[in-house]
Write a protein that holds these residues in place. Structure first.
Motif, PDB file in Angstrom:
ATOM      1  N   ALA A  59      40.310  39.102  39.337  1.00  0.00           N
ATOM      2  CA  ALA A  59      40.471  39.705  38.007  1.00  0.00           C
ATOM      3  C   ALA A  59      40.851  38.421  37.265  1.00  0.00           C
ATOM      4  O   ALA A  59      40.290  38.428  35.891  1.00  0.00           O
ATOM      5  CB  ALA A  59      41.416  40.822  37.693  1.00  0.00           C
ATOM      6  N   GLN A  60      41.922  37.647  37.699  1.00  0.00           N
ATOM      7  CA  GLN A  60      42.483  36.713  37.205  1.00  0.00           C
ATOM      8  C   GLN A  60      41.132  35.594  36.831  1.00  0.00           C
ATOM      9  O   GLN A  60      41.221  35.021  35.638  1.00  0.00           O
ATOM     10  CB  GLN A  60      43.466  35.941  37.774  1.00  0.00           C
ATOM     11  CG  GLN A  60      44.882  36.502  37.544  1.00  0.00           C
ATOM     12  CD  GLN A  60      45.847  35.606  38.120  1.00  0.00           C
ATOM     13  OE1 GLN A  60      45.698  34.855  39.269  1.00  0.00           O
ATOM     14  NE2 GLN A  60      47.017  35.660  37.367  1.00  0.00           N
ATOM     15  N   GLN A  61      40.439  35.275  37.426  1.00  0.00           N
ATOM     16  CA  GLN A  61      39.088  34.396  37.682  1.00  0.00           C
ATOM     17  C   GLN A  61      38.445  34.976  36.321  1.00  0.00           C
ATOM     18  O   GLN A  61      37.955  34.204  35.501  1.00  0.00           O
ATOM     19  CB  GLN A  61      38.398  34.523  38.814  1.00  0.00           C
ATOM     20  CG  GLN A  61      37.366  33.574  38.745  1.00  0.00           C
ATOM     21  CD  GLN A  61      37.867  31.893  38.904  1.00  0.00           C
ATOM     22  OE1 GLN A  61      38.787  31.577  39.108  1.00  0.00           O
ATOM     23  NE2 GLN A  61      37.034  31.089  38.084  1.00  0.00           N
ATOM     24  N   ILE A  62      38.097  36.372  36.248  1.00  0.00           N
ATOM     25  CA  ILE A  62      37.236  36.887  35.171  1.00  0.00           C
ATOM     26  C   ILE A  62      37.856  36.552  33.872  1.00  0.00           C
ATOM     27  O   ILE A  62      37.112  36.277  33.009  1.00  0.00           O
ATOM     28  CB  ILE A  62      37.011  38.305  35.376  1.00  0.00           C
ATOM     29  CG1 ILE A  62      36.124  38.472  36.614  1.00  0.00           C
ATOM     30  CG2 ILE A  62      36.175  38.822  34.166  1.00  0.00           C
ATOM     31  CD1 ILE A  62      36.028  39.808  37.163  1.00  0.00           C
ATOM     32  N   ILE A  63      39.264  36.796  33.914  1.00  0.00           N
ATOM     33  CA  ILE A  63      39.928  36.691  32.456  1.00  0.00           C
ATOM     34  C   ILE A  63      40.002  35.308  31.950  1.00  0.00           C
ATOM     35  O   ILE A  63      39.656  34.847  30.730  1.00  0.00           O
ATOM     36  CB  ILE A  63      41.567  37.225  32.480  1.00  0.00           C
ATOM     37  CG1 ILE A  63      41.385  38.834  32.801  1.00  0.00           C
ATOM     38  CG2 ILE A  63      42.265  36.866  31.373  1.00  0.00           C
ATOM     39  CD1 ILE A  63      42.623  39.235  32.944  1.00  0.00           C
ATOM     40  N   GLY A  64      40.152  34.439  33.025  1.00  0.00           N
ATOM     41  CA  GLY A  64      40.193  32.949  32.862  1.00  0.00           C
ATOM     42  C   GLY A  64      38.784  32.644  32.428  1.00  0.00           C
ATOM     43  O   GLY A  64      38.524  31.473  31.555  1.00  0.00           O
ATOM     44  N   SER A  65      37.705  33.081  32.610  1.00  0.00           N
ATOM     45  CA  SER A  65      36.277  32.766  32.155  1.00  0.00           C
ATOM     46  C   SER A  65      35.909  33.380  30.932  1.00  0.00           C
ATOM     47  O   SER A  65      34.802  32.988  30.443  1.00  0.00           O
ATOM     48  CB  SER A  65      35.442  33.174  33.223  1.00  0.00           C
ATOM     49  OG  SER A  65      35.692  32.299  34.709  1.00  0.00           O
TER      50      SER A  65
END
Length: 489
Positions: free
Chosen positions: A140-146
């Motif tokens: 989820a963090q990776q998606i938000i950062g993308s």
């Protein structure tokens, strides 16, 4: 084969003073104060009179007792004992810094900036409230950062999975990433995490009351008839959906309420550059008066202590290497200060000369409170010829300077326009034509908006004989779409 030849060339090169003047000329008032501060910090031979210490030479204060300590013979002895190396090692910047820090001038105060969370911080805070295992949390963090600033995810799920594997050593399946993306799409503001406009609008619509027929029709339009909607083919939509004009209008209005860029609503406010007018034009009894902003006329001077220092060392009997270096340093700083002061004065004169020529050229426009019917066609060459300067100089002034009038604050560039000839042979500004064009479009029937050909005919009836492609160009410059996209139900 090598050869040596002697030849004479005539070249034009800008002197350091000319380069400095050009740079200062294009600096707007809001940035001039910062530029002067930089120069004051870099060159101790330059002083701001308003910030200078009161420890001046006795001739600057005629009321002082000529026999006081400043006029004693001991002062001369101190000067003889003065060491240039000790002087150069002093931390004079602290004095300048203290003066700036203690300045109570209201003009220097800045407005406070509201503190708020950023778009990504808001999403992270919502993520922290959801109970997830470590792997899902990292996905989820990776998606938000993308996500980009608009709130869209414009990277493929496969790329996200690869990034997780290489950068964080998290092995995830595409399905797991898809599942976490759906979770993020439930966050506020609605529409976050969409991969395109269609998905963004659908996410927002599906958060509304699904039993509402207006919402149902809106979902159907976006999901199955997006192309017809974007091209405003309302007649086709009515036939394909079997809706009345009123029902279609309600659904269209529901769609228009949605936010196509949900990320924008979460970005914290950024302090915008404040516009400080360079000139003021006031009207009194049908007479215009032009004044230059006082910030453009700082009170600068060359340091007297540096001048005295140079004279002292030039008269000194010792001529060693250190003394020559000291003299060279002091002279360089004095010359630089004189150049800077001259450039500031030349800037003031050029600004006033240029703006006065513009005011005189557009006198009726300023006198009639900015009525564009009185705006005369004017190009850079007209003003350049009037003040006897190069077009590039006028351009530097017009592109970055503002004037405050009784009817608003305007960039000087906005007063320049091309000429258009009417049927009577009179030359008018193209801004007058744009104003009429804007009025015609504003008054049109939005159910049957005027095409460019019709607008061309209307302008010809008013005496403006211009081509259809010119009308289209002016319409685009005004930011007005074509007739089909202006259609409303």
């Amino acid at each position: 084969m090598l050869k040596q030849n002697l030849q004479q060339k005539l070249l034009q090169k800008l002197s350091p003073q000319q380069i400095q003047f050009i740079k200062l000329l294009q600096v707007p008032t809001v940035a001039l104060d910062t530029r002067i501060k930089e120069e004051l910090e870099e060159n101790p031979a330059l002083e701001d009179i308003s910030l200078a210490d009161m420890n001046e030479a006795p001739e600057d204060y005629p009321d002082r007792d000529p026999d006081d300590e400043y006029n004693s013979d001991e002062g001369g002895d101190d000067l003889d004992d003065f060491n240039i190396e000790d002087y150069l090692q002093e931390d004079n910047l602290n004095d300048y810094g203290n003066r700036y820090d203690n300045d109570d001038d209201e003009d220097r105060k800045e407005l406070p900036i509201a503190v708020s969370n950023t778009f990504f911080e808001n999403l992270q805070a919502q993520l922290d409230l959801i109970p997830l295992d470590d792997k899902s949390y990292m996905i989820a963090q990776q998606i938000i950062g993308s996500l980009d600033d608009d709130g869209y995810l414009r990277r493929s799920i496969a790329s996200l999975v690869d990034d997780l594997a290489f950068s964080q050593n998290v092995i995830a399946e595409d399905e797991e990433a898809e599942e976490m993306l759906k979770v993020i799409q439930t966050f506020d503001p609605p529409g976050i995490g969409a991969r395109d406009l269609q998905e963004c609008l659908l996410i927002q619509l599906r958060k509304k009351d699904a039993s509402n027929p207006i919402v149902k029709n809106a979902v159907n339009i976006i999901e199955n008839h997006l192309e017809e909607f974007t091209k405003k083919h309302y007649d086709k939509l009515e036939k394909m959906l079997g809706l009345s004009p009123e029902e279609l209008k309600d659904s269209i209005n529901e769609i228009l309420k949605l936010n196509p860029k949900p990320g924008d609503s979460g970005i914290s406010n950024i302090k915008q550059l404040q516009i400080i007018p360079d000139f003021h034009i006031t009207k009194t009894d049908n007479t215009l008066t032009l004044t230059l902003n006082s910030k453009n006329a700082p009170e600068l001077r060359v340091s007297r202590s540096y001048q005295e220092m140079l004279e002292h060392y030039e008269k000194s009997s010792e001529k060693d290497k250190k003394l020559k270096e000291a003299v060279h340093f002091v002279k360089q700083k004095l010359d630089s200060a004189k150049w800077f002061i001259d450039a500031i004065k030349q800037r003031q004169q050029t600004l006033l000369k240029t703006m006065n020529a513009i005011m005189q050229y557009q006198y009726e426009y300023f006198l009639n409170d900015g009525d564009e019917r009185y705006l005369k066609p004017m190009i850079l060459k007209d003003i350049a010829d009037k003040i006897g300067m190069d077009i590039s100089t006028v351009s530097r002034v017009a592109n970055s300077k503002y004037v405050q009038t009784e009817f608003g604050t305007y960039l000087l560039k906005s007063f320049f326009s091309e000429a258009i000839q009417t049927e009577t042979g009179e030359e008018v500004s193209n801004k007058e034509v744009k104003k009429i064009l804007e009025e015609c479009i504003g008054q049109e029937n939005k159910k049957k908006p005027l095409a460019d050909e019709k607008l061309t005919e209307i302008l010809k009836e008013k005496g403006y004989n211009i081509a259809r492609r010119t009308v289209a160009k002016y319409r685009e410059q005004l930011g007005i779409p074509v007739a089909r996209l202006r259609k409303e139900l």
